[in-house]
Design an enzyme around this catalytic site. Structure first.
Site, PDB file in Angstrom:
ATOM      1  CD  GLU A   1     -18.279  12.356  62.934  1.00 17.61           C
ATOM      2  OE1 GLU A   1     -19.383  12.690  62.501  1.00 17.61           O
ATOM      3  OE2 GLU A   1     -17.205  12.835  62.476  1.00 17.61           O
TER       4      GLU A   1
ATOM      5  CD  GLU B   1     -21.505  11.472  58.574  1.00 13.22           C
ATOM      6  OE1 GLU B   1     -20.916  10.415  58.288  1.00 13.22           O
ATOM      7  OE2 GLU B   1     -22.123  11.637  59.648  1.00 13.22           O
TER       8      GLU B   1
END
Length: 692
Positions: free
Chosen positions: A125, A105
């Site tokens: 995640e 990210e």
């Protein structure tokens, strides 16, 4: 550690340095922001390169800060990305080795990205029951396309950088030195304006509505009890259907909602539990370990063969010892057949097949294994047999060799006493099938040396097992607990259940299989053998006689084509057995028991709370180091449902006062003596505390 700042000519280089994977902890995030600001305020700096020290760009969030206020303290990862993205000088991510989660990210917030070949790229995640919470679901589809991004986010599976080379994720995949390429690229783009931002890319996917609906249907069918995979689809859908900032807010709301779910808490508990299991309070992390370059296994049966395969798979040569040529040939043939099946399924290359088969050899002489660094006994579960083997091993094995027993219940201290080197003796209890099951119960004897424990914990990682240390007691952690679970399963049969009803109740909760299907798979004669020993050694413990009656009928399970269930040739499916059910009903009548209707809730509570109560004794006695170790034993070795976090986490979730209250209710029924709460359980419940 945080991040280091230096200037090379007109290029500022910010190097994240937070071993082992440059986790984006609060100090590191702060240092990145300060580094970017310093570069922006320096007129001599024309561009900024962000990279990672050591063996990672960044593995994402710092797990040391998980579940703590620091994880969200400012500057948050969102803030860091906003600072980078809004910078008026180009920021280039120089990616190598590992770029996952928040690390990816962060890179997506940079204006440009350069990667070295072989870097592992992922947003994993979902494996913790959450979704990317810092723009990953919004930015990744903009650079790799809707379909690939959705697959990566829903699966959490890493993809090698070179496979993404033709996407907009990377400006280039650089051969040669990464930092040389990154600084050269930085010079090229130093004066290019406007600065490209991933957020500005439009997603072009014709008929996206149909694709997203198909994805929802597919994920719903596969996600089981976990909510995160479907929420990942919805977040990615927002990248297509909403403005970027609205999509970011939607992603954040979903993330915060998932963090609070029991399923995510259970997955995070398992994540940390696996790491904690490898640490012992009295065995320092820098304890020297013994080199394990060769292994010997005593016994070429199903268990011995499976154990040998683990080491061959890790590239360690193994010699299997048998007493008879016929048994040795049969064992080696079975191993080869197992590898052939894997090869046929395309899960093994010809090169790997040849290598693994060649690493396993056989012998009929103890002299041939004398120089092995580790020897594992996998013979019949009988103390007399173990005594013969360990006395022989003591006489032939080189000094410093680790002598391990695969015993599932027997006293490791007694086994160690058969040798003149008890410090070198340890239990290594593999679970069947040993080449598949992830759990390795490491049994620590009173005299087991600390370097032996450190070595076995290290080797468990090398052979891709979850090693959990247990003290010495009858059955260790797993089998000591399962005995109480099995006792309750037997009592339920006497009181009104059928095997199918009991199995279905716990399978509905998410167990891989119920106690009776599990018994048929493992072999009911194994439990019978242990109960016969119990009748002599512990006559005060009561058992249902249904299992003994079953074994007296010769119904040992799948291997005999009949157990609690009927089986058809070549078919592992369990078919309810009228013969068995009639036997159970008759046995109830012989005991004078009026059979009653029993709810699924009672079945589940009696089975799981029996596990929990015995586990509380195990904790109190110091047999297990921590409650999460017990959870890891059951998650990785006994098919306990992952979304519940294991028996101890499950009890914490239910609330220990509620567990004790249910036990008090069951204490009023038959065999009420089995329901006396362990002192630790009673204490924690009274104080409103938890195991974990």
């Amino acid at each position: 550690m945080s991040a280091e700042y230096k200037v090379d000519g007109s290029i500022a280089i910010i190097t994240m340095n937070n071993p082992p994977v440059n986790g984006l902890g609060h100090v590191t995030r702060h240092a990145i922001v300060e580094g970017v600001r310093q570069a922006l305020n320096d007129p001599a700096v024309k561009a900024i390169v962000i990279t990672g020290a050591g063996k990672a760009f960044s593995g994402g969030a710092d797990i040391k800060e998980f579940n703590s206020p620091k994880a969200f303290a400012e500057p948050s990862l969102h803030t860091v990305i906003n600072v980078i993205e809004s910078a008026d000088k180009p920021v280039i991510a120089a990616i190598h080795t590992v770029c996952m989660g928040g690390g990816l990210e962060l890179a997506l917030g940079c204006h440009y990205r350069i990667a070295s070949p072989g870097a592992q790229i992922a947003l994993p995640e979902v494996k913790l029951g959450i979704l990317p919470g810092a723009g990953g679901t919004q930015r990744l589809p903009r650079v790799v396309g809707l379909e690939l991004a959705l697959n990566m986010i829903v699966s959490g599976t890493p993809v090698a950088s070179e496979k993404l080379a033709k996407t907009a994720l990377f400006n280039t995949v650089a051969e040669g030195d990464l930092m040389t390429a990154a600084t050269a690229f930085a010079h090229q783009v130093a004066d290019v304006r406007p600065l490209p931002k991933v957020r500005d890319i439009k997603i072009d996917y014709p008929n996206y509505e149909a694709f997203l609906q198909f994805s929802r249907n597919t994920v719903t069918a596969m996600a089981g009890p976990f909510p995160a995979p479907l929420k990942c689809v919805e977040a990615v859908a927002a990248a297509v259907t909403r403005k970027f900032d609205d999509g970011i807010r939607f992603e954040r709301d979903l993330f915060l909602n998932l963090v609070q779910t029991t399923e995510s808490k259970a997955l995070r508990h398992a994540f940390f539990g696996e790491r904690a299991a490898s640490k012992l309070p009295d065995v320092p992390e820098d304890t020297p370990i013994r080199p394990i370059k060769s292994v010997a296994v005593i016994g070429a049966g199903t268990m011995g063969g499976g154990i040998a395969m683990n080491f061959a798979n890790a590239g360690i040569p193994v010699k299997i010892l048998e007493m008879k040529q016929e048994a040795l040939d049969k064992g080696l043939a079975t191993i080869r057949k197992n590898y052939e099946n894997t090869f046929r399924k395309g899960k093994l290359t010809q090169e790997k097949f040849d290598q693994r088969v060649s690493l396993i050899t056989g012998s009929l002489s103890y002299d041939d294994i004398a120089q092995a660094d580790l020897v594992i006994e996998a013979v019949f579960e009988d103390m007399g047999v173990k005594e013969q083997v360990f006395k022989k091993l003591d006489s032939v094995m080189k000094q410093g060799a680790i002598l391990a027993s695969n015993t599932s219940t027997l006293d490791v201290d007694k086994i160690a006493a058969f040798t003149q080197r008890p410090q070198d003796v340890v239990g290594m209890h593999f679970f069947s099938p040993a080449n598949v099951m992830k759990l390795l119960e490491i049994v620590r004897g009173k005299k087991t040396a600390k370097d032996v424990l450190a070595t076995v914990l290290a080797i468990s990682k090398k052979i891709k097992k979850t090693g959990v240390v247990s003290g010495v007691c009858d059955g260790f952690i797993g089998n000591r607990m399962i005995e109480q679970y099995s006792r309750q399963a037997g009592f339920l049969l006497e009181e009104g259940c059928t095997p199918e009803q009991v199995d279905k109740a716990v399978e509905k909760l998410g167990f891989a299989m119920g106690p009776f299907r599990m018994g048929d798979l493992a072999g009911n004669d194994i439990g019978w053998y242990i109960r016969k020993r119990r009748y002599v050694e512990k006559p005060h413990i009561t058992y249902s006689k249904t299992a003994d009656l079953l074994c007296e009928m010769g119904r040992f399970g799948q291997k005999t084509g009949a157990g609690w269930y009927d089986y058809k040739p070549g078919d592992r499916k369990a078919y309810p057995s009228d013969v068995v059910n009639e036997m159970i009903v008759k046995h109830s009548a012989d005991l004078g028991i009026t059979r009653r209707k029993i709810s699924d809730q009672e079945i589940v509570e009696r089975l799981i709370y029996a596990l929990v109560n015995e586990a509380a004794y195990i904790l109190e006695e110091g047999i297990a180091t921590r409650a999460s170790d017990i959870d890891m034993v059951y998650l990785t070795g006994y098919g306990f449902p992952l979304h519940t976090g294991g028996p101890m986490f499950y009890a914490d979730t239910v609330g220990l006062p509620n567990v004790v209250m249910a036990m008090e209710k069951y204490a009023k029924g038959r065999h009420g003596d089995a329901w006396k709460p362990a002192p630790l359980l009673a204490k924690l419940a009274a104080e409103g505390k938890t195991f974990n």
